[in-house]
Each structure stands twice: as C-alpha cells, then as structure tokens.
Design a protein around this motif. Sequence first.
Motif, PDB file in Angstrom:
ATOM      1  N   UNK A 156       0.746  -1.202   0.018  1.00 24.35           N
ATOM      2  CA  UNK A 156      -0.166   0.015   0.007  1.00 24.35           C
ATOM      3  C   UNK A 156       0.783   1.221   0.005  1.00 24.35           C
ATOM      4  N   UNK A 157       0.421   2.281  -1.005  1.00 22.31           N
ATOM      5  CA  UNK A 157       1.304   3.401  -1.014  1.00 22.31           C
ATOM      6  C   UNK A 157       2.842   3.259  -1.483  1.00 22.31           C
ATOM      7  N   UNK A 158       3.248   2.098  -1.844  1.00 21.07           N
ATOM      8  CA  UNK A 158       4.286   1.981  -2.695  1.00 21.07           C
ATOM      9  C   UNK A 158       4.290   2.323  -3.967  1.00 21.07           C
ATOM     10  N   UNK A 159       5.446   2.520  -4.876  1.00 19.94           N
ATOM     11  CA  UNK A 159       5.317   3.000  -6.129  1.00 19.94           C
ATOM     12  C   UNK A 159       5.718   2.040  -7.145  1.00 19.94           C
ATOM     13  N   UNK A 160       5.421   2.410  -8.487  1.00 17.25           N
ATOM     14  CA  UNK A 160       6.191   1.679  -9.451  1.00 17.25           C
ATOM     15  C   UNK A 160       7.245   2.653 -10.145  1.00 17.25           C
ATOM     16  N   UNK A 161       8.535   2.197  -9.732  1.00 22.70           N
ATOM     17  CA  UNK A 161       9.476   3.354 -10.032  1.00 22.70           C
ATOM     18  C   UNK A 161      10.423   3.021 -11.490  1.00 22.70           C
ATOM     19  N   UNK A 162       9.925   2.138 -11.833  1.00 23.77           N
ATOM     20  CA  UNK A 162      10.778   1.818 -13.229  1.00 23.77           C
ATOM     21  C   UNK A 162       9.956   1.560 -14.301  1.00 23.77           C
ATOM     22  N   UNK A 163      10.099   1.835 -15.430  1.00 18.64           N
ATOM     23  CA  UNK A 163       9.410   1.474 -16.863  1.00 18.64           C
ATOM     24  C   UNK A 163      10.581   1.472 -17.863  1.00 18.64           C
ATOM     25  N   UNK A 164      10.565   0.444 -18.508  1.00 25.12           N
ATOM     26  CA  UNK A 164      11.310   0.020 -19.594  1.00 25.12           C
ATOM     27  C   UNK A 164      10.365   0.038 -21.000  1.00 25.12           C
ATOM     28  N   UNK A 187      12.564   4.120  -5.026  1.00 22.77           N
ATOM     29  CA  UNK A 187      13.738   4.517  -5.931  1.00 22.77           C
ATOM     30  C   UNK A 187      14.454   3.146  -6.422  1.00 22.77           C
ATOM     31  N   UNK A 188      13.872   2.146  -5.849  1.00 24.99           N
ATOM     32  CA  UNK A 188      14.673   0.999  -6.488  1.00 24.99           C
ATOM     33  C   UNK A 188      15.435   0.254  -5.739  1.00 24.99           C
ATOM     34  N   UNK A 189      15.974   0.868  -4.457  1.00 22.78           N
ATOM     35  CA  UNK A 189      16.813   0.158  -3.477  1.00 22.78           C
ATOM     36  C   UNK A 189      16.124  -1.015  -2.868  1.00 22.78           C
ATOM     37  N   UNK A 190      16.882  -2.011  -2.718  1.00 21.87           N
ATOM     38  CA  UNK A 190      16.488  -3.275  -1.926  1.00 21.87           C
ATOM     39  C   UNK A 190      16.437  -3.002  -0.540  1.00 21.87           C
ATOM     40  N   UNK A 191      16.238  -4.181   0.175  1.00 19.67           N
ATOM     41  CA  UNK A 191      15.991  -4.184   1.583  1.00 19.67           C
ATOM     42  C   UNK A 191      16.893  -5.328   2.145  1.00 19.67           C
ATOM     43  N   UNK A 210      18.821   5.129 -19.170  1.00 22.86           N
ATOM     44  CA  UNK A 210      19.219   5.322 -20.671  1.00 22.86           C
ATOM     45  C   UNK A 210      17.543   6.038 -21.169  1.00 22.86           C
ATOM     46  N   UNK A 211      17.835   6.116 -22.646  1.00 27.04           N
ATOM     47  CA  UNK A 211      16.580   6.782 -23.158  1.00 27.04           C
ATOM     48  C   UNK A 211      15.269   5.910 -23.056  1.00 27.04           C
ATOM     49  N   UNK A 212      15.473   4.658 -22.795  1.00 26.50           N
ATOM     50  CA  UNK A 212      14.248   3.822 -22.754  1.00 26.50           C
ATOM     51  C   UNK A 212      14.063   3.026 -21.392  1.00 26.50           C
ATOM     52  N   UNK A 213      14.588   3.464 -20.215  1.00 26.86           N
ATOM     53  CA  UNK A 213      14.907   2.987 -19.283  1.00 26.86           C
ATOM     54  C   UNK A 213      14.621   4.254 -18.084  1.00 26.86           C
ATOM     55  N   UNK A 214      13.566   4.354 -17.243  1.00 26.71           N
ATOM     56  CA  UNK A 214      13.544   5.445 -16.203  1.00 26.71           C
ATOM     57  C   UNK A 214      12.277   5.114 -15.605  1.00 26.71           C
ATOM     58  N   UNK A 215      11.873   6.383 -15.128  1.00 28.62           N
ATOM     59  CA  UNK A 215      10.747   6.556 -14.083  1.00 28.62           C
ATOM     60  C   UNK A 215       9.318   6.736 -15.072  1.00 28.62           C
TER      61      UNK A 215
END
Length: 268
Positions: free
Chosen positions: A141-149, A165-169, A250-255
């Motif tokens: 709940x309230x987490x994001x989808x931070x990455x799109x390719x 931001x993509x960091x792991x635990x 890259x141009x095809x990998x970001x938020x």
Amino acid sequence: MAASSRSAREAKRRIQQMEAKRGLRRDQEARRKRDNLIAAGAGAGAVVLAVVLQLTAFSGNPSEDEFAAAEAGLTTPSSSPTASAPPSNAANIPSPDSAAGQTFTGDLALNLGAVGVELDGTKAPQAAAVFKSLSDEGYFTSKTCHRLTTSESFGVLQCGSADGKGSGNPDYTWGPLENVPADNRYPAGTIAVARTGNNAYGNGTQFFIVYKDTVIPADSAGGYTVVGKVTSGLDIVSGIAAAGITPGSSDTDGAPVEPVTIDSFSLK
C-alpha cells in the motif's frame, strides 16, 4: 731397536687419535649444517603459513575458532575439501510450504486502474509465499512503480521498492530462483521477481509486470523467477508505458512520466 719400535708405535697411535678427532669434527660440522638446514626450513614454513593465514583467514575477520580451523586445514592433510552449505533464508521469510500447490488470485490496484493477478504456488512456492505474506501485511500500500522500460524487446513496469527509488532491503532477501524461463523470454502478462544481479538469493520485495514480449538475458545466477501472470488489466500497464518515461539510466529506461502508486494489493 726397542726404543725405535716404541717410538713408531707411539707415532702411529698419535696419528690414529688425530684422525679420530678429525673424523669427529667432520661429523659434528655435518650435523651442525644439517641442523641449520632443518631449522631454516622450519622457519620458512612458519613464514609461509603465517602469510597464507593472513591472506585467507584474516581477509574476512575470522573468530578465534575460525582461525584455528584455518590453521588446522593448512597443517593437517585432508582427503577432500568440504563443500560449503547452500544459502538459506532468514526467519522473516515465509516458508514455501505456506504456498506450495496453491493458486492465489487478486487485484493490484494502481492509482491509474486495477490489474487482475494470479500467483502460482506450484511452480514458484517460495515466491508465491513471499508475495502473499507481503500483501497480507499491507506492505505494498502506497508503494510506487518506480521503473519503466520501453525498448523494442524489453517492456516492464517494476514496483515494490521500499524507498520508491529501486533500492532493496538487505534485511529481506531470499531465494532460490524458481520457474525461470530456459530461453530468457518473458511473455506479455508475466509477473516476475526483481533481484540484485548475479545473486540467486537476491530476491526481495520488488516485482515487475511484463507488458509486451520481452527478452531478459540471464546473468551468472540465472534468470528471474516467474511467480504469476496478469489475468486482466494489462492494457492499464500498456497505457502507462505509452505515456512515456523520464529517462534515467537510458532513453528507454527510467521512471514513468505519470507517477504510478499502488493503492492496494490483495490476494486470496
């Protein structure tokens, strides 16, 4: 004549004594040299042992018991090396038994629409157990989808990072890999587990939805665990991709251009 004989015998006796003393000195010298060689060899062996122990054992700050074990291993012959134990999951990771043989269905409700999902506890029991547990706890709940390719052969939406931001635990990692495609192909609708590179026990809380047929090359650990599939709403994810990205690595990998958050993730 008698005096001459006695002198000759005395001279012979002195010569024999001198030869005996010379022989004794030669034996003592040879013994001393041999002893010096043995001592030098033992000293060199001790230096080599100390260096090897420093380079092997102390590189990892071992305990006293570990150092003793390393020393014993270097000084005591061993018939064969002992295989290291396989990695294991921490106590905070649910058992695969809780999901084995089960199928979980539910909804991933995003701020832009709902996506129906199905998790396969038969093919990926450990992964299914993890994501069922996290969803039950309300972790997503309230987490994001931070990455799109958005490249031609690599289309995924990645979600579930603790910091957005993509960091792991590091306190929540698990394995092993399960249900990994042998051909590195992930069809549209696949739900797979994100992980750290080259680490079969580097899975965590993140997952990715494949919105178009995608090829992801395996690394040294293998591929990526396929935990389930999208049963409805894949067009929601495709629409997020069509809106574009804010370029990152890259141009095809970001938020995603339009922020994507998870309202809820329910499984039953």
